[in-house]
Design an enzyme around this catalytic site. Sequence first.
Site, mmCIF file in Angstrom:
data_model
loop_
_atom_site.group_PDB
_atom_site.id
_atom_site.type_symbol
_atom_site.label_atom_id
_atom_site.label_comp_id
_atom_site.label_asym_id
_atom_site.label_seq_id
_atom_site.Cartn_x
_atom_site.Cartn_y
_atom_site.Cartn_z
ATOM 1 N N HIS A 179 -2.030 1.729 -10.589
ATOM 2 C CA HIS A 179 -0.862 1.398 -9.379
ATOM 3 C C HIS A 179 0.596 1.297 -10.141
ATOM 4 O O HIS A 179 1.328 0.346 -9.582
ATOM 5 C CB HIS A 179 -1.142 0.227 -8.479
ATOM 6 N N LYS B 254 -9.493 -1.767 -11.670
ATOM 7 C CA LYS B 254 -8.419 -2.454 -11.277
ATOM 8 C C LYS B 254 -7.336 -2.889 -12.419
ATOM 9 O O LYS B 254 -7.451 -2.556 -13.641
ATOM 10 C CB LYS B 254 -8.616 -3.642 -10.463
#
Length: 380
Positions: free
Chosen positions: A97, A79
């Site tokens: 992301h 992450k």
Amino acid sequence: MTQNKIHIWLRAETKLNEQRTALPPQTAQTLINAGFEVTVESSKNRAFDDAEYQKVGCKNASFGSWRQAPKEAFILGLKELPEEETPLTHRHIYFAHAYKEQSGWQEVLARFVKGDGTLYDLEFLTDETGRRVAAFGHWAGFAGCATALDVWAYRQIHGSEEQFPKMTPFSKQEQLIFHLKDRLESAEKKFGRKPRVLIIGSKGRCGKGAMEVIEKVGLQATGWDLAETEKGGPFEEILDFDIFVNCVYLKDGTPPFLTHDLTASIVRNLQVICDVSCDPNSPHNPLPIYNRITTFDEPTLRIVNGNNPLDLIAIDHLPSLLPRESSEDFAEQLLPHLLDLKTGSSVWKRAEDLFIEKIKTIGLSKKGSSSEETQPLEHS
Ligand SMILES: NC(=O)c1ccc[n+]([C@@H]2O[C@H](COP(=O)([O-])OP(=O)(O)OC[C@H]3O[C@@H](n4cnc5c(N)ncnc54)[C@H](O)[C@@H]3O)[C@@H](O)[C@H]2O)c1
């Protein structure tokens, strides 16, 4: 110091409740046996203990110490990195992301440029056909369908006014299946029959995972894929099912599967939806009937009230329900490519080219190289 070995540095995840990892001990051991050096940061959250890594020969490092890792090390994680302004000097492999212009994307890319680091985004590691080489999809579908069954069963047992409780990860798939079978059995006694389940996108990674859990709990499901939806939605037939699990990969032209008008219909069996695809803010979202994600703490969102309410699950990290299995499966897919870091295969080259292309979009280029030139992957 010149290193002959490829050095992988597994950083500890900092996202709240994230127990998954990109490198479980067994995969770390395979890398070590292949001549890699593997350092693992201590983590209290990870589904695998520090001791499991040390047992297979990984070096231990303190939480968050990747910032001081040797320059040549590849920093591996899942992450996002903690939000800071410090330049990123390493080669990082993780889900950033940042390439779909998510919030803060320019700041993240600028940190790489400032530190002359490189991002190899796990979401964009692809083979020559453009297919992702490693994904969590199977376990997202598995966990999403399991959660939908659980919510439906809970409603039959406790009534629809009782809030479905907070979810916690299962350490083994067998425990989850045991739990579900038990709940479904009690639910069937109250409801009078087994639930009817529809899975759309059933031929994809998530869809197959959803189908697998159905089989494991002894149910049957109807699977739809492109052929069944090509006539265009919305689809009134979906309302005949008790549970609907959406597993499609959103793209331009995806028709709406349900609408507010349809779901407000009183003639409906449908009680629970799990939107595994989970992209409520996408213009291509085929479920334009909700606008926010849900969480492990509050798994359901009531999208229709009244005598026959409709509940929706939209959790964006479903594989965390089974952190060990999902990590092991993901790492198994990634392993051949990690082994290829020695040679810098086309998978890594494509990821690096994409990074360079993305930083160009914010008017920057990699230090010490013309925008066409990339840094070679291999170590000295
Ligand atoms: N919620 C989570 O935790 C989580 C985790 C991983 C992936 N995902 C999401 O799940 C989605 C699916 O991922 P995947 O890896 O399974 O993709 P995939 O490409 O393997 O499978 C998608 C499937 O959907 C089908 N499909 C596409 N459009 C359709 C349509 N209009 N009608 C019917 N079927 C259609 C495709 O034919 C394919 O079989 C993605 O949006 C992904 O981002 C969510």
